[in-house]
Motif scaffolding. Structure first.
Motif, PDB file in Angstrom:
ATOM      1  N   SER A  37      84.822  15.261 129.165  1.00 29.57           N
ATOM      2  CA  SER A  37      84.849  16.714 129.362  1.00 29.57           C
ATOM      3  C   SER A  37      85.835  17.174 130.419  1.00 29.57           C
ATOM      4  O   SER A  37      86.033  18.381 130.586  1.00 29.57           O
ATOM      5  N   THR A  38      86.448  16.246 131.157  1.00 29.57           N
ATOM      6  CA  THR A  38      87.354  16.639 132.243  1.00 29.57           C
ATOM      7  C   THR A  38      88.617  15.801 132.211  1.00 29.57           C
ATOM      8  O   THR A  38      88.669  14.747 131.578  1.00 29.57           O
ATOM      9  N   ALA A  39      89.614  16.293 132.946  1.00 29.98           N
ATOM     10  CA  ALA A  39      90.876  15.577 133.128  1.00 29.98           C
ATOM     11  C   ALA A  39      91.376  15.861 134.532  1.00 29.98           C
ATOM     12  O   ALA A  39      91.226  16.980 135.052  1.00 29.98           O
ATOM     13  N   VAL A  40      91.970  14.852 135.162  1.00 27.16           N
ATOM     14  CA  VAL A  40      92.486  14.964 136.526  1.00 27.16           C
ATOM     15  C   VAL A  40      93.999  14.904 136.457  1.00 27.16           C
ATOM     16  O   VAL A  40      94.574  13.982 135.863  1.00 27.16           O
ATOM     17  N   VAL A  41      94.642  15.901 137.079  1.00 26.66           N
ATOM     18  CA  VAL A  41      96.099  16.013 137.076  1.00 26.66           C
ATOM     19  C   VAL A  41      96.603  15.873 138.503  1.00 26.66           C
ATOM     20  O   VAL A  41      96.015  16.430 139.444  1.00 26.66           O
ATOM     21  N   SER A  42      97.684  15.124 138.660  1.00 24.71           N
ATOM     22  CA  SER A  42      98.345  14.951 139.954  1.00 24.71           C
ATOM     23  C   SER A  42      99.711  15.627 139.903  1.00 24.71           C
ATOM     24  O   SER A  42     100.432  15.531 138.893  1.00 24.71           O
ATOM     25  N   LEU A  43     100.061  16.309 140.999  1.00 29.11           N
ATOM     26  CA  LEU A  43     101.331  17.039 141.070  1.00 29.11           C
ATOM     27  C   LEU A  43     101.866  16.935 142.486  1.00 29.11           C
ATOM     28  O   LEU A  43     101.124  17.079 143.460  1.00 29.11           O
ATOM     29  N   ASN A  44     103.165  16.658 142.571  1.00 28.16           N
ATOM     30  CA  ASN A  44     103.860  16.571 143.859  1.00 28.16           C
ATOM     31  C   ASN A  44     105.058  17.496 143.809  1.00 28.16           C
ATOM     32  O   ASN A  44     106.053  17.214 143.133  1.00 28.16           O
ATOM     33  N   ALA A  45     104.972  18.610 144.501  1.00 23.22           N
ATOM     34  CA  ALA A  45     106.034  19.624 144.428  1.00 23.22           C
ATOM     35  C   ALA A  45     105.940  20.525 145.647  1.00 23.22           C
ATOM     36  O   ALA A  45     105.173  20.267 146.585  1.00 23.22           O
ATOM     37  N   LYS A  46     106.738  21.586 145.629  1.00 19.35           N
ATOM     38  CA  LYS A  46     106.685  22.569 146.702  1.00 19.35           C
ATOM     39  C   LYS A  46     105.399  23.390 146.599  1.00 19.35           C
ATOM     40  O   LYS A  46     104.717  23.395 145.573  1.00 19.35           O
ATOM     41  N   SER A  47     105.120  24.097 147.672  1.00 19.51           N
ATOM     42  CA  SER A  47     103.866  24.852 147.727  1.00 19.51           C
ATOM     43  C   SER A  47     103.837  25.974 146.698  1.00 19.51           C
ATOM     44  O   SER A  47     102.801  26.228 146.067  1.00 19.51           O
ATOM     45  N   GLU A 102      92.808  19.303 121.574  1.00 19.02           N
ATOM     46  CA  GLU A 102      93.871  20.307 121.603  1.00 19.02           C
ATOM     47  C   GLU A 102      94.091  20.841 123.012  1.00 19.02           C
ATOM     48  O   GLU A 102      95.235  21.033 123.453  1.00 19.02           O
ATOM     49  N   ARG A 103      93.029  21.053 123.743  1.00 14.54           N
ATOM     50  CA  ARG A 103      93.165  21.519 125.124  1.00 14.54           C
ATOM     51  C   ARG A 103      93.784  20.449 126.012  1.00 14.54           C
ATOM     52  O   ARG A 103      94.567  20.751 126.919  1.00 14.54           O
ATOM     53  N   LEU A 104      93.449  19.191 125.764  1.00 14.18           N
ATOM     54  CA  LEU A 104      94.045  18.104 126.536  1.00 14.18           C
ATOM     55  C   LEU A 104      95.537  17.993 126.256  1.00 14.18           C
ATOM     56  O   LEU A 104      96.342  17.746 127.169  1.00 14.18           O
ATOM     57  N   ARG A 105      95.932  18.195 125.001  1.00 14.19           N
ATOM     58  CA  ARG A 105      97.352  18.147 124.646  1.00 14.19           C
ATOM     59  C   ARG A 105      98.111  19.284 125.345  1.00 14.19           C
ATOM     60  O   ARG A 105      99.208  19.084 125.867  1.00 14.19           O
ATOM     61  N   ALA A 106      97.518  20.476 125.396  1.00 18.27           N
ATOM     62  CA  ALA A 106      98.159  21.604 126.082  1.00 18.27           C
ATOM     63  C   ALA A 106      98.246  21.347 127.584  1.00 18.27           C
ATOM     64  O   ALA A 106      99.254  21.692 128.235  1.00 18.27           O
ATOM     65  N   LEU A 107      97.227  20.701 128.142  1.00 18.61           N
ATOM     66  CA  LEU A 107      97.260  20.396 129.575  1.00 18.61           C
ATOM     67  C   LEU A 107      98.338  19.368 129.897  1.00 18.61           C
ATOM     68  O   LEU A 107      99.017  19.468 130.931  1.00 18.61           O
ATOM     69  N   ARG A 108      98.536  18.402 129.024  1.00 20.44           N
ATOM     70  CA  ARG A 108      99.593  17.409 129.242  1.00 20.44           C
ATOM     71  C   ARG A 108     100.970  18.041 129.157  1.00 20.44           C
ATOM     72  O   ARG A 108     101.863  17.737 129.975  1.00 20.44           O
ATOM     73  N   GLN A 109     101.173  18.908 128.215  1.00 17.12           N
ATOM     74  CA  GLN A 109     102.464  19.584 128.110  1.00 17.12           C
ATOM     75  C   GLN A 109     102.754  20.444 129.344  1.00 17.12           C
ATOM     76  O   GLN A 109     103.877  20.473 129.853  1.00 17.12           O
ATOM     77  N   LEU A 110     101.729  21.126 129.821  1.00 14.63           N
ATOM     78  CA  LEU A 110     101.911  21.936 131.020  1.00 14.63           C
ATOM     79  C   LEU A 110     102.202  21.071 132.242  1.00 14.63           C
ATOM     80  O   LEU A 110     103.048  21.413 133.086  1.00 14.63           O
ATOM     81  N   SER A 111     101.556  19.914 132.340  1.00 12.36           N
ATOM     82  CA  SER A 111     101.812  19.014 133.467  1.00 12.36           C
ATOM     83  C   SER A 111     103.217  18.441 133.413  1.00 12.36           C
ATOM     84  O   SER A 111     103.872  18.274 134.451  1.00 12.36           O
ATOM     85  N   GLU A 112     103.701  18.141 132.222  1.00  7.10           N
ATOM     86  CA  GLU A 112     105.066  17.623 132.098  1.00  7.10           C
ATOM     87  C   GLU A 112     106.104  18.660 132.490  1.00  7.10           C
ATOM     88  O   GLU A 112     107.162  18.317 133.031  1.00  7.10           O
ATOM     89  N   LEU A 113     105.832  19.926 132.207  1.00  7.79           N
ATOM     90  CA  LEU A 113     106.770  20.973 132.613  1.00  7.79           C
ATOM     91  C   LEU A 113     106.916  21.034 134.135  1.00  7.79           C
ATOM     92  O   LEU A 113     107.996  21.318 134.659  1.00  7.79           O
ATOM     93  N   PHE A 114     105.845  20.751 134.851  1.00 13.28           N
ATOM     94  CA  PHE A 114     105.874  20.764 136.314  1.00 13.28           C
ATOM     95  C   PHE A 114     106.086  19.370 136.893  1.00 13.28           C
ATOM     96  O   PHE A 114     105.926  19.186 138.104  1.00 13.28           O
ATOM     97  N   LYS A 115     106.425  18.404 136.028  1.00 21.50           N
ATOM     98  CA  LYS A 115     106.637  17.027 136.446  1.00 21.50           C
ATOM     99  C   LYS A 115     105.394  16.444 137.094  1.00 21.50           C
ATOM    100  O   LYS A 115     105.464  15.695 138.076  1.00 21.50           O
ATOM    101  N   GLY A 116     104.244  16.798 136.534  1.00 24.58           N
ATOM    102  CA  GLY A 116     102.987  16.243 136.988  1.00 24.58           C
ATOM    103  C   GLY A 116     102.549  15.098 136.113  1.00 24.58           C
ATOM    104  O   GLY A 116     103.266  14.657 135.206  1.00 24.58           O
ATOM    105  N   GLN A 117     101.360  14.596 136.357  1.00 24.12           N
ATOM    106  CA  GLN A 117     100.865  13.431 135.637  1.00 24.12           C
ATOM    107  C   GLN A 117      99.356  13.533 135.495  1.00 24.12           C
ATOM    108  O   GLN A 117      98.651  13.896 136.443  1.00 24.12           O
TER     109      GLN A 117
END
Length: 297
Positions: free
Chosen positions: A227-237, A205-220
């Motif tokens: 126990s962990t997940a790595v997210v990549s994001l390319n945007a303004k500061s 459930e936490r992983l699903r929420a993290l994916r939704q949040l990353s998609e909102l910021f156009k992350g991946q």
């Protein structure tokens, strides 16, 4: 004859009386001077004893009684009428340095900025498409007057080809982020099978929420572990700052940011211009970039 002798006798008696009076006065004055001389010849301790026995009473100056309200009013007036010290205006500057790819260039650039008192927020240095040419993008804060002096010193360096100031230019700026987030809940330690199943479902459930949040910021989401997940994001500061605040409740284990990379926007006629901008101009060879300003290949 008898009368003349009587007059002479009276006159002589008067003269004798006057002489006796003068002698008495002179004798009294002589005795007084002797007393004074005796006083003068005494030691200096007598004067000190006299001063101690007869202390001098100083008159007090008249005192003006002022209440606390008058003093507070005076202090308030002084503080209100005293001008505050002018604050030196601090601006955000973005510099792009085109330098020869050789050792020691980066240390020279940072040394000049440190000597001028600039705080370098981000620094990105990399190679370009031209062999032997590097590009350094610096984001720093400081007064505009000192920045002009620092730019001139950077341009005087031998390995520097050009220094571009993007502070007042319409640019595209991006920054990359890699963040490792925990997907385990607060009750991750499972003692029984039921607890393990509940912990697994909570992690999903936490992983699903993290994916939704990353998609909102156009992350991946680049990597997922037990126990962990790595997210990549390319945007303004500012968007990266906002994303880090939102994922902080998950538990940030590691985070690394690349720094700002900047590039000027295209001229008039770009598709991202606002509708209130000037009408699109016709493209001609005169509107193209001046190739003489580019460094030699």
């Amino acid at each position: 004859m008898f009368r003349r002798s009587l007059v002479r006798t009276v006159h002589s008696r008067q003269m004798l009386a006057a002489a006796a009076g003068r002698r008495a006065v002179s004798s009294s004055s002589g005795s007084g001077s002797g007393k004074n001389n005796s006083k003068v010849n005494e030691s200096a301790t007598t004067a000190m004893e006299y001063k101690q026995q007869h202390p001098r009473q100083l008159r007090r100056l008249p005192r003006v009684e002022t209440g606390t309200s008058a003093a507070e009013q005076a202090v308030t007036n002084i503080l209100y009428n005293t001008p505050t010290a002018p604050k030196m205006q601090t601006e955000r500057h973005i510099l792009d340095c085109l330098a020869q790819d050789e050792p020691g260039v980066l240390s020279r650039v940072t040394g000049i900025m440190a000597a001028r008192g600039f705080n370098i927020d981000t620094l990105v240095a990399s190679k370009t498409e031209v062999p032997g040419l590097s590009r350094m993008t610096l984001v720093l804060k400081g007064p505009a007057i000192v920045m002009e002096q620092a730019k001139k010193q950077l341009e005087d360096l031998v390995p520097i080809w050009a220094v571009l100031d993007y502070s007042q230019t319409r640019i595209i700026e991006r920054e990359s982020l890699l963040v490792k987030v925990s997907i385990l809940g607060p009750e991750a330690d499972a003692e029984t099978d039921a607890d393990a199943d509940a912990a697994f479902l909570d992690a999903q459930e936490r992983l699903r929420a993290l994916r939704q949040l990353s998609e909102l910021f156009k992350g991946q989401v680049l990597d997922v572990g037990p126990s962990t997940a790595v997210v990549s994001l390319n945007a303004k500061s500012d968007r990266i700052d906002a994303f880090l605040k939102l994922v902080r409740p998950f538990g940030i284990l590691e985070a690394v940011r690349s720094g700002i990379m900047a590039m000027p926007r295209a001229g008039s006629g770009t598709m991202f211009e606002s509708e209130q901008a000037a009408p699109q101009a016709s493209v001609s060879h005169a509107d193209g970039p001046d190739l003489s300003n580019l460094p030699p290949s």
